[in-house]
Structure formats: structure tokens, C-alpha cells
Scaffold this motif. Structure first.
Motif, PDB file in Angstrom:
ATOM      1  N   CYS A 125      38.750  35.041  42.675  1.00  0.00           N
ATOM      2  CA  CYS A 125      37.518  35.361  43.395  1.00  0.00           C
ATOM      3  C   CYS A 125      37.153  34.202  44.327  1.00  0.00           C
ATOM      4  O   CYS A 125      37.134  33.045  43.911  1.00  0.00           O
ATOM      5  CB  CYS A 125      36.394  35.614  42.388  1.00  0.00           C
ATOM      6  SG  CYS A 125      34.790  35.815  43.188  1.00  0.00           S
ATOM      7  N   CYS A 128      33.418  32.908  42.733  1.00  0.00           N
ATOM      8  CA  CYS A 128      33.295  32.246  41.418  1.00  0.00           C
ATOM      9  C   CYS A 128      34.629  31.682  40.917  1.00  0.00           C
ATOM     10  O   CYS A 128      34.667  31.063  39.855  1.00  0.00           O
ATOM     11  CB  CYS A 128      32.694  33.201  40.381  1.00  0.00           C
ATOM     12  SG  CYS A 128      33.831  34.494  39.811  1.00  0.00           S
ATOM     13  N   CYS A 148      31.219  38.845  39.638  1.00  0.00           N
ATOM     14  CA  CYS A 148      30.102  38.405  40.506  1.00  0.00           C
ATOM     15  C   CYS A 148      29.973  39.199  41.788  1.00  0.00           C
ATOM     16  O   CYS A 148      29.045  38.977  42.569  1.00  0.00           O
ATOM     17  CB  CYS A 148      30.254  36.913  40.824  1.00  0.00           C
ATOM     18  SG  CYS A 148      31.499  36.576  42.089  1.00  0.00           S
TER      19      CYS A 148
HETATM   20 ZN    ZN Z   1      33.617  36.248  41.190  1.00  0.00          ZN
END
Ligand code: ZN
Ligand code: BJW
Length: 245
Positions: A125, A128, A148
Motif C-alpha cells: 500500500c 500504510c 486503509c
Molecule cells: Zn493501506
């Protein structure tokens, strides 16, 4: 037992049909803009463009097989590790460091290459940094992170990004402790990878470069062999195995 270290770049995969970056006609950077496609800023400006380019790169690599150069390096590891088996990083007789993200060294049988610039098949990601594993080749938009909602990106190292601490440590350990460092198919322009053979030289290693063209490293090395990886490495590896016998 003396240790041997190998550093490879895009040139070793050229004979497997994978384009290099800086080749004058067929290099990726002759056709595509690295600031758009290989920087975190480029990804944030146009995530779909970057995602689709990497999905295309993955589809090219998926069709490719290791060539005689990859196989010779895998054979070298087997020969040296059979003679001096150890699980201890500090005493490994052989370390392969690759700047390539294509996975062809593993496909050829190399057991644990240091993937200095990451891995084309893995994702994480962008927000995050949670690992996201593999994504099917027909997914045309960057998926959303289940944790997220951030965008998933390939786990490769783009310009301006740092090399993982583990990769740096393993690479430095290898170049500082080897007696021979073999450098294959890299333009030696991208840092910090380009500094690794210089560290080996400063530590007293013999550095052998295999490349059809001269690079900024060429004047510094102990031995420069002008030729392609597929042509040169099978014979050179046989010579190195005999030297280390
Ligand atoms: Zn994430
Ligand atoms: C054959 C062959 C055959 C052909 N057989 N051979 C000055 C000093 C130090 C650093 C910098 C600096 N100025 C700028 C920097 C930073 C930058 C950098 O080095 N830029 C230079 C271009 C100037 N470096 C970074 O940003 C790195 N991170 C970093 O420094 O972090 C610290 C930091 C962070 C924040 C702020 C400041 C500092 C990260 C670099 C990441 C590179 N990423 C890429 C893309 C990976 C993902 C992907 O694949 O898409 O990595 S770029 C691309 O270049 C890829 C490659 O691994 C890398 C090296 O290329 P390589 O392998 O050498 O390929 P080519 O094409 O260049 O050469 C091929 C060679 O093969 C040629 O010589 C041919 O002759 C030869 N060949 N056929 C054998 N058959």
C-alpha cells in the motif's frame, strides 16, 4: 574459504528478451519517462498510468525464461556452497545481489538473491505500506488497500526512495568480505548500487566486469570482459569454480 559476490543489472536479462533501461534504441528510458513512471510523485500524479505500465512489464517478464548467464550464476552458487555450506550471512561463500526486479535469477535456481531494487511481482500500500502480495495481470486499475483505502503499488524501488535496510546490510556485508566481485550487465550509473563494486575494490577484492560496453566502472576494475552475459558467463564461471577448488 574465500568468498565471491556477484552484482547484476538489466543487461543479464537482455538475452531473455527483457529490455534494459538505458539502451539507446530499445531501452525503456528511451521510450518512457522515468520521472512519470519510476518515482513516487509520478505514481501519485497518475496511478493508473504507472499501474498499467507495470502490469505490461509483468506480462513481458511472465513470458521470459532465464538465459545461459542466469544459469551460470546459479551453477556458481551451487558449486561454492557445496564446498563450504553455512547458514551464517557473515561467512557465506557466495552472495548474489541483483538490481533486477524480474525474478529470473530465482527462476534459474539462485537460492536467495539480494533484490536491491525490490520485486516486480510483489505489491504494497502506498499509504500504510502494508504488504499486498500478488495481483492478477488483468487488473487494470491499482486496487484499494483493504486496511486503509490507499492505493496498492508495485514493491519496486523508485528514484528518490531508499533501499531496504536488510538489502543494504546484506549487500555491504558481501562486498566488504569477498575476494572476487563479479559485476554483470549494469551501466553503473544508479546509486547506491553503483557504489557496491567500489566498496569491494577499497576492501581489496578483485573486481571483474562483464559488459559489451564500457561503463564508469570499467577504468577502476581489475579485469574487464567485453561481451554479453550469455556468451561470457558459462566459461568465466567454469574458470572461477576451478580457481576456488
Ligand atoms: Zn493501506
Ligand atoms: C549487457 C547486455 C548483455 C546490455 N549482457 N550486459 C548522485 C549520487 C548518488 C545518488 C544519486 C545521485 N544523483 C541522483 C541520485 C539518486 C538516484 C540515482 O542514482 N540517480 C542516477 C540515475 C543519477 N538514486 C536513487 O534515487 C536511489 N535511491 C536513493 O538514492 O535513496 C537515497 C535518497 C533518498 C531520497 C533522497 C535522496 C537520496 C533509488 C534508485 C532506484 C532505481 N530504480 C530503478 C527502477 C526499478 C523498478 C523498475 O524496474 O521499474 O532500478 S531505475 C533502473 O536503473 C532500475 C535498475 O535496477 C537501475 C540500474 O539500471 P541497470 O541495471 O544498470 O540497467 P541499464 O539499462 O542502465 O544498463 C544495462 C547495462 O547492461 C548496460 O551497461 C549495457 O551495456 C549492458 N548490457 N546487454 C551483459 N546481453
Amino acid at each position: 574459504m574465500p568468498a565471491l559476490c556477484v552484482l547484476t543489472g538489466a543487461g543479464i536479462s537482455a538475452e531473455s528478451g527483457i529490455p534494459t533501461f538505458r539502451g539507446a534504441q530499445s531501452g525503456l528510458w528511451a521510450k518512457y519517462d522515468p520521472t512519470q513512471l519510476a518515482t513516487p510523485e509520478g505514481f501519485r500524479a497518475n496511478p493508473t498510468l504507472v499501474w498499467r505500465w507495470y502490469q505490461w512489464r509483468r506480462s513481458v517478464v511472465a513470458e521470459a525464461d532465464p538465459n545461459a548467464g542466469h544459469i551460470a550464476i546459479a551453477d556458481l552458487e551451487i558449486a561454492l556452497c557445496e564446498r563450504a555450506p553455512t547458514s551464517d550471512d557473515a561467512h557465506r561463500p557466495f552472495t548474489l545481489i541483483t538490481q533486477n526486479v524480474d525474478g529470473l535469477h530465482r527462476k534459474a535456481g539462485s537460492s536467495d538473491p539480494v533484490e536491491f531494487h525490490g520485486n516486480l511481482w510483489e505489491n504494497h500500500c502506498d499509504a500504510c505500506e502494508r504488504a499486498a502480495g500478488r495481483v492478477a495481470l488483468d487488473i487494470e486499475e491499482p486496487p484499494a488497500c483493504p486496511a486503509c483505502g490507499g492505493l496498492i503499488r508495485p514493491s519496486v524501488v523508485w528514484f528518490g526512495e531508499t533501499i531496504s535496510e536488510r538489502a543494504i546490510q546484506r549487500a555491504l556485508q558481501a562486498v566488504q568480505s569477498c575476494s572476487i566481485c563479479l559485476v554483470v550487465g549494469t551501466s553503473s550509473l544508479v546509486y547506491p548500487a553503483a557504489a557496491l563494486p567500489q566498496v569491494a575494490l577499497e576492501a581489496g577484492a578483485e573486481v571483474i566486469e562483464v559488459n559489451p560496453e564500457a561503463t564508469p566502472l570499467t577504468p577502476l576494475v581489475s579485469r574487464s570482459i567485453r561481451g554479453t552475459a550469455g556468451e561470457v558467463l558459462p566459461g568465466l564461471v567454469a574458470e572461477l569454480i576451478a580457481t576456488f577448488a
